[in-house]
Design a protein around this motif. Structure first.
Motif, PDB file in Angstrom:
ATOM      1  N   GLU A  39       3.252  -9.119 -12.604  1.00  0.00           N
ATOM      2  CA  GLU A  39       1.946  -9.759 -12.741  1.00  0.00           C
ATOM      3  C   GLU A  39       2.064 -11.275 -12.639  1.00  0.00           C
ATOM      4  N   GLU A  40       3.102 -11.826 -13.234  1.00  0.00           N
ATOM      5  CA  GLU A  40       3.265 -13.281 -13.236  1.00  0.00           C
ATOM      6  C   GLU A  40       3.498 -13.811 -11.821  1.00  0.00           C
ATOM      7  N   LYS A  41       4.367 -13.140 -11.060  1.00  0.00           N
ATOM      8  CA  LYS A  41       4.637 -13.580  -9.686  1.00  0.00           C
ATOM      9  C   LYS A  41       3.394 -13.438  -8.811  1.00  0.00           C
ATOM     10  N   LEU A  42       2.626 -12.378  -9.058  1.00  0.00           N
ATOM     11  CA  LEU A  42       1.407 -12.180  -8.276  1.00  0.00           C
ATOM     12  C   LEU A  42       0.392 -13.281  -8.578  1.00  0.00           C
ATOM     13  N   ALA A  43       0.280 -13.668  -9.847  1.00  0.00           N
ATOM     14  CA  ALA A  43      -0.640 -14.743 -10.225  1.00  0.00           C
ATOM     15  C   ALA A  43      -0.256 -16.051  -9.527  1.00  0.00           C
ATOM     16  N   HIS A  44       1.039 -16.324  -9.448  1.00  0.00           N
ATOM     17  CA  HIS A  44       1.477 -17.549  -8.781  1.00  0.00           C
ATOM     18  C   HIS A  44       1.284 -17.455  -7.258  1.00  0.00           C
ATOM     19  N   ALA A  45       1.368 -16.233  -6.714  1.00  0.00           N
ATOM     20  CA  ALA A  45       1.068 -16.056  -5.286  1.00  0.00           C
ATOM     21  C   ALA A  45      -0.412 -16.337  -5.023  1.00  0.00           C
ATOM     22  N   VAL A  80       1.425  -1.910 -18.352  1.00  0.00           N
ATOM     23  CA  VAL A  80       1.191  -3.182 -19.036  1.00  0.00           C
ATOM     24  C   VAL A  80       2.075  -4.242 -18.406  1.00  0.00           C
ATOM     25  N   GLY A  81       1.455  -5.295 -17.928  1.00  0.00           N
ATOM     26  CA  GLY A  81       2.234  -6.392 -17.377  1.00  0.00           C
ATOM     27  C   GLY A  81       3.105  -5.999 -16.207  1.00  0.00           C
ATOM     28  N   GLY A  82       2.650  -5.031 -15.422  1.00  0.00           N
ATOM     29  CA  GLY A  82       3.413  -4.615 -14.256  1.00  0.00           C
ATOM     30  C   GLY A  82       4.555  -3.677 -14.560  1.00  0.00           C
ATOM     31  N   ARG A  83       4.672  -3.251 -15.811  1.00  0.00           N
ATOM     32  CA  ARG A  83       5.719  -2.288 -16.148  1.00  0.00           C
ATOM     33  C   ARG A  83       5.074  -1.056 -16.782  1.00  0.00           C
ATOM     34  N   VAL A  84       5.704   0.086 -16.601  1.00  0.00           N
ATOM     35  CA  VAL A  84       5.155   1.351 -17.094  1.00  0.00           C
ATOM     36  C   VAL A  84       5.755   1.672 -18.454  1.00  0.00           C
ATOM     37  N   ILE A  85       4.894   1.961 -19.408  1.00  0.00           N
ATOM     38  CA  ILE A  85       5.322   2.329 -20.753  1.00  0.00           C
ATOM     39  C   ILE A  85       4.960   3.782 -21.001  1.00  0.00           C
ATOM     40  N   ASP A 111      -4.048  -5.655  -7.299  1.00  0.00           N
ATOM     41  CA  ASP A 111      -2.984  -6.172  -8.164  1.00  0.00           C
ATOM     42  C   ASP A 111      -2.379  -5.082  -9.041  1.00  0.00           C
ATOM     43  N   GLN A 112      -3.213  -4.158  -9.535  1.00  0.00           N
ATOM     44  CA  GLN A 112      -2.695  -3.086 -10.386  1.00  0.00           C
ATOM     45  C   GLN A 112      -1.821  -2.125  -9.583  1.00  0.00           C
ATOM     46  N   ILE A 113      -2.200  -1.875  -8.348  1.00  0.00           N
ATOM     47  CA  ILE A 113      -1.429  -0.951  -7.513  1.00  0.00           C
ATOM     48  C   ILE A 113      -0.058  -1.525  -7.192  1.00  0.00           C
ATOM     49  N   VAL A 114       0.000  -2.788  -6.750  1.00  0.00           N
ATOM     50  CA  VAL A 114       1.294  -3.360  -6.369  1.00  0.00           C
ATOM     51  C   VAL A 114       2.200  -3.514  -7.583  1.00  0.00           C
ATOM     52  N   CYS A 115       1.607  -3.782  -8.752  1.00  0.00           N
ATOM     53  CA  CYS A 115       2.425  -3.907  -9.963  1.00  0.00           C
ATOM     54  C   CYS A 115       2.922  -2.544 -10.437  1.00  0.00           C
ATOM     55  N   LYS A 116       2.059  -1.534 -10.361  1.00  0.00           N
ATOM     56  CA  LYS A 116       2.485  -0.191 -10.766  1.00  0.00           C
ATOM     57  C   LYS A 116       3.587   0.345  -9.854  1.00  0.00           C
ATOM     58  N   LEU A 117       3.520  -0.026  -8.578  1.00  0.00           N
ATOM     59  CA  LEU A 117       4.550   0.412  -7.639  1.00  0.00           C
ATOM     60  C   LEU A 117       5.856  -0.372  -7.828  1.00  0.00           C
ATOM     61  N   GLY A 118       5.828  -1.360  -8.697  1.00  0.00           N
ATOM     62  CA  GLY A 118       7.027  -2.131  -8.979  1.00  0.00           C
ATOM     63  C   GLY A 118       7.397  -3.121  -7.891  1.00  0.00           C
ATOM     64  N   LEU A 119       6.441  -3.482  -7.021  1.00  0.00           N
ATOM     65  CA  LEU A 119       6.732  -4.382  -5.905  1.00  0.00           C
ATOM     66  C   LEU A 119       6.713  -5.843  -6.322  1.00  0.00           C
TER      67      LEU A 119
END
Length: 285
Positions: A42-48, A250-255, A31-39
């Motif tokens: 986190e919310e959409k992944l949780a619902h998936a 954080v939350g699938g976005r890079v800060i 989950d961290q990899i796909v979110c960091k890649l911007g694919l």
């Protein structure tokens, strides 16, 4: 799991091959990899995951109240390090079942381990990785403070000992929690300010500085050391200003984080500027 997401058309086939390659070279969770890649967020992944496993997503609006009702027998029966490493935690219980919040419901071994430790049936609720930090902090508030052994840090310790303490699990958790909370509150800056007998952590939100928590000088040293290591700064140097930078997901976005340290009479202070790339101003074009 990766193929299942592809089947649901959550992730494209070309991305699936790229992610599989990254997974072979990286021990980060999927989950961290796909979110960091911007694919995916986190919310959409949780619902998936909710669709795949038929598990409902936790409404975290009242998880603090839920956590306060947990019997000590439940929390004492579980190893906090194990829970945090597997990103699952109890959030409520009844006479017959314990409810767990979990990020990745495919972690069958971890779920079975908790069920065995509790000797009770469990049911699952999905949370995002960012939500998990807040849920875990509500259930184990003491875990987001450095442990007693860190309170015993001697500021004159050798560098190797300081590095070891900065890499301790409680310090890593505390740093992750601190940055996640600042991002959630949309803070522009984090200030760690040393006082004579304690250190104060403040967030700047909409231009106003407000207190977030008070920690001991030893905890302040460990937090600042951890952040300096992540920013490739010299942790041995505490008598002159230093500037560095790092990125944090954080939350699938890079800060982007810009760090600035300064020596003071009471110890080293640190200011962190948070730059959320997703909220960057538009270009002229």
């Amino acid at each position: 799991m990766l193929q299942a997401l592809n089947t649901l058309a959550i992730i494209e086939e070309t991305d699936t091959r790229h992610i599989a390659s990254v997974l072979e070279q990286n021990d980060e969770p999927l989950d961290q990899i796909v979110c960091k890649l911007g694919l995916i967020t986190e919310e959409k992944l949780a619902h998936a995951y909710s669709t795949l496993f038929s598990i409902s997503v936790l409404d975290d609006s009242n998880f603090g109240d839920m956590a306060n009702t947990l019997p000590e027998a439940i929390t004492n029966a579980l190893n906090q390090e194990f829970l945090y490493a597997n990103r699952l935690t109890p959030i409520s219980s009844t006479a017959t079942v314990v409810t767990l919040a979990i990020v990745d419901p495919s972690m069958n071994a971890a779920i079975q381990g908790v069920r065995f430790a509790l000797q009770r049936p469990v049911e699952l609720r999905l949370v995002t990785a960012s939500q998990f930090e807040r849920v875990y902090a509500a259930v184990f508030p003491e875990a987001n403070r450095s442990e007693n052994k860190i309170d015993d840090i001697d500021t004159a310790s050798d560098i190797d000992q300081l590095k070891d303490l900065a890499s301790a699990e409680p310090v890593v958790r505390h740093v992750n929690f601190l940055i996640s909370e600042a991002a959630r509150k949309r803070a522009s800056d984090i200030h760690i300010e040393p006082m004579e007998r304690s250190s104060t952590i403040r967030f700047r939100v909409d231009g106003t500085l407000s207190d977030f928590e008070t920690i001991s000088p030893a905890q302040s040293l460990s937090l600042i050391s951890r952040l300096k290591i992540l920013s490739d700064l010299d942790i041995a140097e505490q008598r002159r200003p230093q500037d560095g930078r790092m990125s944090f997901s954080v939350g699938g976005r890079v800060i982007d984080l810009r760090l600035s340290t300064n020596p003071t009479v009471n110890g080293e202070s640190l200011v962190i500027r948070l730059l959320d790339q997703s909220r960057a101003p538009l270009s002229l074009e």
